[in-house]
Design a protein around this motif. Structure first.
Motif, PDB file in Angstrom:
ATOM      1  N   TYR A   1       0.844  -1.113   0.021  1.00 29.73           N
ATOM      2  CA  TYR A   1      -0.048   0.219  -0.081  1.00 29.73           C
ATOM      3  C   TYR A   1       0.978   1.320   0.003  1.00 29.73           C
ATOM      4  CZ  TYR A   1      -4.140  -2.699   0.575  1.00 29.73           C
ATOM      5  OH  TYR A   1      -5.121  -3.508   0.681  1.00 29.73           O
ATOM      6  N   VAL A   2       0.533   2.073  -0.929  1.00 29.44           N
ATOM      7  CA  VAL A   2       1.804   3.023  -1.311  1.00 29.44           C
ATOM      8  C   VAL A   2       1.191   4.394  -0.960  1.00 29.44           C
ATOM      9  CG1 VAL A   2       2.698   1.503  -2.756  1.00 29.44           C
ATOM     10  CG2 VAL A   2       1.109   3.024  -3.676  1.00 29.44           C
ATOM     11  N   MET A   3       2.288   5.256  -0.502  1.00 34.28           N
ATOM     12  CA  MET A   3       2.099   6.889  -0.413  1.00 34.28           C
ATOM     13  C   MET A   3       3.303   7.461  -0.861  1.00 34.28           C
ATOM     14  SD  MET A   3       1.000   6.687   3.482  1.00 34.28           S
ATOM     15  CE  MET A   3       0.506   8.274   3.656  1.00 34.28           C
ATOM     16  N   GLY A   4       3.259   8.798  -1.033  1.00 33.60           N
ATOM     17  CA  GLY A   4       4.448   9.748  -1.344  1.00 33.60           C
ATOM     18  C   GLY A   4       4.143  11.169  -1.221  1.00 33.60           C
ATOM     19  N   THR A   5       5.358  11.761  -1.091  1.00 27.40           N
ATOM     20  CA  THR A   5       5.314  13.245  -0.734  1.00 27.40           C
ATOM     21  C   THR A   5       6.153  13.701  -2.062  1.00 27.40           C
ATOM     22  OG1 THR A   5       7.055  13.409   0.632  1.00 27.40           O
ATOM     23  CG2 THR A   5       4.965  13.155   1.747  1.00 27.40           C
ATOM     24  N   GLU A   6       5.704  15.088  -2.386  1.00 30.10           N
ATOM     25  CA  GLU A   6       6.554  15.650  -3.667  1.00 30.10           C
ATOM     26  C   GLU A   6       6.437  17.138  -3.300  1.00 30.10           C
ATOM     27  OE1 GLU A   6       8.148  14.676  -6.376  1.00 30.10           O
ATOM     28  OE2 GLU A   6       8.306  16.946  -6.704  1.00 30.10           O
ATOM     29  N   LEU A   7       7.448  17.689  -3.478  1.00 31.51           N
ATOM     30  CA  LEU A   7       7.565  19.248  -3.414  1.00 31.51           C
ATOM     31  C   LEU A   7       6.837  19.943  -4.627  1.00 31.51           C
ATOM     32  CD1 LEU A   7       8.855  21.390  -1.489  1.00 31.51           C
ATOM     33  CD2 LEU A   7      10.759  21.291  -3.234  1.00 31.51           C
ATOM     34  N   ASP A   8       6.856  19.307  -5.688  1.00 27.93           N
ATOM     35  CA  ASP A   8       6.243  20.264  -6.851  1.00 27.93           C
ATOM     36  C   ASP A   8       4.827  19.845  -6.899  1.00 27.93           C
ATOM     37  OD1 ASP A   8       5.600  21.071  -9.484  1.00 27.93           O
ATOM     38  OD2 ASP A   8       7.288  19.827 -10.351  1.00 27.93           O
ATOM     39  N   PHE A   9       4.041  21.022  -6.664  1.00 23.21           N
ATOM     40  CA  PHE A   9       2.475  21.201  -6.610  1.00 23.21           C
ATOM     41  C   PHE A   9       2.180  20.628  -7.996  1.00 23.21           C
ATOM     42  CE2 PHE A   9      -1.406  23.153  -7.035  1.00 23.21           C
ATOM     43  CZ  PHE A   9      -1.903  22.963  -6.188  1.00 23.21           C
ATOM     44  N   LEU A  10       2.602  21.373  -9.096  1.00 21.39           N
ATOM     45  CA  LEU A  10       1.798  21.223 -10.417  1.00 21.39           C
ATOM     46  C   LEU A  10       2.169  19.756 -10.986  1.00 21.39           C
ATOM     47  CD1 LEU A  10       3.227  24.573 -12.214  1.00 21.39           C
ATOM     48  CD2 LEU A  10       1.001  24.033 -11.235  1.00 21.39           C
ATOM     49  N   LEU A  11       3.305  19.069 -10.378  1.00 21.81           N
ATOM     50  CA  LEU A  11       3.540  17.915 -10.926  1.00 21.81           C
ATOM     51  C   LEU A  11       2.445  16.864 -10.205  1.00 21.81           C
ATOM     52  CD1 LEU A  11       5.295  15.965 -12.785  1.00 21.81           C
ATOM     53  CD2 LEU A  11       6.708  15.406 -10.261  1.00 21.81           C
ATOM     54  N   LEU A  12       2.331  17.005  -9.023  1.00 16.49           N
ATOM     55  CA  LEU A  12       1.134  16.069  -8.492  1.00 16.49           C
ATOM     56  C   LEU A  12      -0.011  16.234  -9.006  1.00 16.49           C
ATOM     57  CD1 LEU A  12       1.727  15.281  -4.581  1.00 16.49           C
ATOM     58  CD2 LEU A  12       2.504  13.792  -6.506  1.00 16.49           C
ATOM     59  N   HIS A  13      -0.305  17.377  -9.305  1.00 10.16           N
ATOM     60  CA  HIS A  13      -1.805  17.812  -9.955  1.00 10.16           C
ATOM     61  C   HIS A  13      -1.769  17.381 -11.375  1.00 10.16           C
ATOM     62  CE1 HIS A  13      -3.960  19.185  -6.520  1.00 10.16           C
ATOM     63  NE2 HIS A  13      -2.825  19.349  -5.986  1.00 10.16           N
ATOM     64  N   GLY A  14      -0.789  16.909 -11.874  1.00  7.27           N
ATOM     65  CA  GLY A  14      -0.875  16.670 -13.218  1.00  7.27           C
ATOM     66  C   GLY A  14      -0.785  17.676 -14.326  1.00  7.27           C
ATOM     67  N   GLN A  15      -0.340  19.019 -13.691  1.00  7.08           N
ATOM     68  CA  GLN A  15      -0.411  20.340 -14.480  1.00  7.08           C
ATOM     69  C   GLN A  15       0.845  20.837 -14.939  1.00  7.08           C
ATOM     70  OE1 GLN A  15      -2.332  23.045 -11.757  1.00  7.08           O
ATOM     71  NE2 GLN A  15      -4.090  21.830 -11.651  1.00  7.08           N
ATOM     72  N   GLY A  16       1.954  20.168 -14.840  1.00  5.70           N
ATOM     73  CA  GLY A  16       3.275  20.612 -14.983  1.00  5.70           C
ATOM     74  C   GLY A  16       3.402  20.430 -16.510  1.00  5.70           C
ATOM     75  N   LYS A  17       4.501  20.766 -17.035  1.00  7.13           N
ATOM     76  CA  LYS A  17       4.860  20.480 -18.523  1.00  7.13           C
ATOM     77  C   LYS A  17       5.186  19.121 -18.701  1.00  7.13           C
ATOM     78  CE  LYS A  17       8.568  22.333 -21.193  1.00  7.13           C
ATOM     79  NZ  LYS A  17       9.686  22.323 -21.498  1.00  7.13           N
ATOM     80  N   PRO A  18       4.481  18.678 -19.898  1.00  8.41           N
ATOM     81  CA  PRO A  18       4.793  17.214 -20.128  1.00  8.41           C
ATOM     82  C   PRO A  18       6.012  16.666 -20.459  1.00  8.41           C
ATOM     83  CG  PRO A  18       3.512  18.420 -21.811  1.00  8.41           C
ATOM     84  CD  PRO A  18       3.713  19.302 -20.652  1.00  8.41           C
ATOM     85  N   SER A  19       6.323  15.622 -20.095  1.00  5.87           N
ATOM     86  CA  SER A  19       7.915  15.181 -20.712  1.00  5.87           C
ATOM     87  C   SER A  19       7.768  14.327 -21.995  1.00  5.87           C
ATOM     88  CB  SER A  19       8.476  14.004 -19.620  1.00  5.87           C
ATOM     89  OG  SER A  19       8.431  14.882 -18.418  1.00  5.87           O
TER      90      SER A  19
END
Lengths: 128, 466
Positions: B251-269
């Motif tokens: 069962y998995v969880m994570g933390t991330e500093l990048d708000f936009l990345l977690l919300h799928g709003q950042g620049k695509p790769s």
């Protein structure tokens, strides 16, 4: 954000806060998403939980109905109890709302199910 | 020496049987480490001849108490291609055939019965052998002993036998005759196919630094993630490590500093992709692989703030790929000066300023965090980037609560590598106990990025470090 996660989070990293637990929940949107029932995992998590905090959190979002105030004895073999805990810990999700620091009132917004626990740089206590 | 030939192995345990392990020819340093981690997880202790262990040789003779144990190892290993029941080995065809002839008849007779279909395959390592020669090699086997009565079936035989010829490493010029020959009965394959099943190419949500499926699965094996494990990635990114952990039942969880990345709003790769899809998320990735029920949460958070977690929180495993500052910034929340104050009016829309997070601090913080929040016996698995020419064992951070289990290098190019560090928590956390320390700081006060791009200029190779 699931209540299992809520049970692990604290605002103890905010300046001047000594415990920061449990965070109060103000929810404006709650959903229930189906998650496979796994009594073994739920039993494992109940052993790690702060039950009173879960009880309070369930009250915050008006989901405490039918929830015992203390952990039921021999809960591992009590399927009814495990199913209530399963629903509350893994299926109920706060989609929009705030987590609120019990000591300072600092709000941590939850948007699209994801809590934002970041502080502003002027709130950072230094290297903890 | 390009390829050491192996002498006959002395039996290490009397009741054990010998199996031939055939590994993939990649991640050499990880093969044995992965196997040991799976063995300790599935309680299937194995024995090998450590003195003669040659990591570049894809074949390894392993002793195990039974075939059950073989299946347990195969159920998790990403680096094992297949395992065979070893019938005989030798340095020449004659020696191999003599050893086949000496097999006890009660050992081979079950496979010789008329109702047992069979097939024989020849495989050579580091030398191409034409089919007609392979057929000759099959004919040269001692069929006076291998007196198969069943039908030949080339595709779906009940028992498939393999004759392996080992001609040294892939990069060396093959000799005329093989260094070593093995003959065995195929038992089963490992988990190589999972690498394709979970491949990044077909994954919905990826980023610049998503870990490939094979290495993610290896990490999850090293961390001994198993059914119902509670797993955290404190630098979660697009959750590529969580995909592997959930595949193993965690069962998995994570933390991330990048708000936009977690919300799928950042620049695509992805090449040619202009905008991220509206449903790009870690949860969506797990749903893609049928492990959506294993998703707990992703949290926007600064993993240097350990007090974000309630003290009694105990994870079974922490797996992570911290930011090195090459393709993603290594940052945490902070102000450049202490006098920094944000006015009330802008507070809600303010995006916090980030400060550089030194690599050596990241690793010390990570160990201190894991010492506190990992259960006893739980494992911390993380990548540690190094400049190869400067690397010393004393660069690896230490903590009194942790025992180093494995340290495996993956070369990235001639200058740079990353090392997968596996540590096990062996001592309860005490507030009074000392913190993580590093004997010699690999990164000193320079960011890895500076060292990575300026190596040879700012840091001449022969520079000695104090």
């Amino acid at each position: 954000m699931k209540l299992l996660t809520h049970n692990m989070l604290s605002s103890n990293f905010v300046k001047g806060v000594t415990k920061g637990f449990p965070l109060k929940i103000m929810a404006s949107k709650i959903e229930e998403k189906e998650v496979d029932f796994n009594p073994e995992f739920i039993s494992r998590m109940i052993a790690k939980l702060d039950w009173p905090a879960l009880y309070t959190a369930a009250g915050d979002i008006k989901k405490a109905e039918g929830l015992p105030e203390t952990i039921t004895e021999n809960y591992e073999s009590n399927e009814d109890f495990l199913k209530i805990a399963h629903n509350l810990l893994l299926q109920v999700e706060i989609i929009e709302g705030d987590l609120i620091c019990p000591e300072t009132g600092r709000k941590f917004p939850i948007t699209n199910g994801i809590p934002n626990m970041l502080l502003h740089e002027d709130e950072v206590t230094g290297d903890k | 020496m390009a390829a050491s030939t192996k002498g006959k192995m002395q039996p290490v345990c009397n009741t054990c049987r010998k199996y031939l392990f055939h590994f993939a020819s990649e991640h050499f340093e990880f093969k044995l480490a992965e196997l040991k981690a799976i063995a300790s997880l599935t309680k299937s202790e194995f024995k090998i001849n450590e003195e003669e262990y040659d990591e570049k040789n894809p074949f390894l003779v392993v002793e195990l108490p039974s075939e059950d144990h073989v299946h347990k190892l195969l159920s998790r290993s990403v680096l094992l291609r297949s395992v065979y029941e070893l019938w005989a080995e030798g340095q020449t065809t004659e020696e191999l055939n003599n050893n086949i002839r000496q097999l006890p008849s009660q050992f081979i007779s079950p496979y010789l019965q008329a109702d047992q279909s069979f097939g024989i395959r020849v495989e050579s390592f580091n030398k191409k052998i034409p089919q007609n020669i392979k057929t000759e090699k099959i004919k040269a086997l001692p069929f006076d002993v291998l007196d198969f009565q069943g039908k030949v079936d080339l595709n779906n035989a009940m028992n498939t036998f393999h004759l392996f010829e080992y001609y040294g490493y892939e990069c060396s010029k093959p000799p005329e005759y093989p260094f070593h020959l093995y003959f065995g009965r195929w038992i089963a394959g490992g988990q190589r196919d999972r690498i394709q099943d979970l491949h990044l190419q077909k994954r919905h949500f990826i980023g610049n630094t998503s870990m490939d499926a094979g290495l993610s699965l290896i990490m999850s094996n090293m961390a001994r993630v198993t059914n119902n494990s509670l797993v955290l990635d404190p630098f979660v990114g697009t959750g590529s490590l969580l995909v592997a952990a959930a595949h193993h039942g965690g069962y998995v969880m994570g933390t991330e500093l990048d708000f936009l990345l977690l919300h799928g709003q950042g620049k695509p790769s992805r090449y040619k992709q202009k905008k991220r899809a509206s449903d790009e998320s870690i949860r969506r990735n797990l749903e893609q692989y049928g492990t959506g029920s294993r998703y707990i949460d992703a949290i926007v958070g600064d993993s240097s703030k350990h007090d974000m977690w309630r003290p009694e929180t105990y994870f079974d495993a922490i797996i992570t790929d911290p930011p090195y500052g090459i393709r993603e910034p290594a940052k945490k929340i902070g102000a450049a000066s202490d006098e920094y104050i944000i006015s009330e009016e802008v507070k809600d829309i303010h995006i916090p300023q980030k400060v550089q997070y030194q690599l050596s601090d990241i690793f010390r913080d990570l160990l201190n965090f894991a010492a506190k929040y990992l259960r006893l016996g739980g494992r911390l698995v993380f990548w540690f980037p190094v400049i190869r020419s400067d690397y010393l064992e004393s660069n690896i951070p230490r903590h009194p609560s942790f025992q180093l289990i494995a340290n495996c290098q993956q070369p990235l190019n001639s200058k740079v590598a990353r090392r997968l560090i596996t540590m096990e928590k062996i001592q309860h956390f005490q507030e009074s106990s000392s913190d993580a320390s590093v004997d010699q700081d690999h990164y000193e006060d320079k960011s890895f990025r500076q060292r990575y791009f300026h190596q040879g200029k700012e840091f001449p190779k022969n520079e000695t470090k104090s």
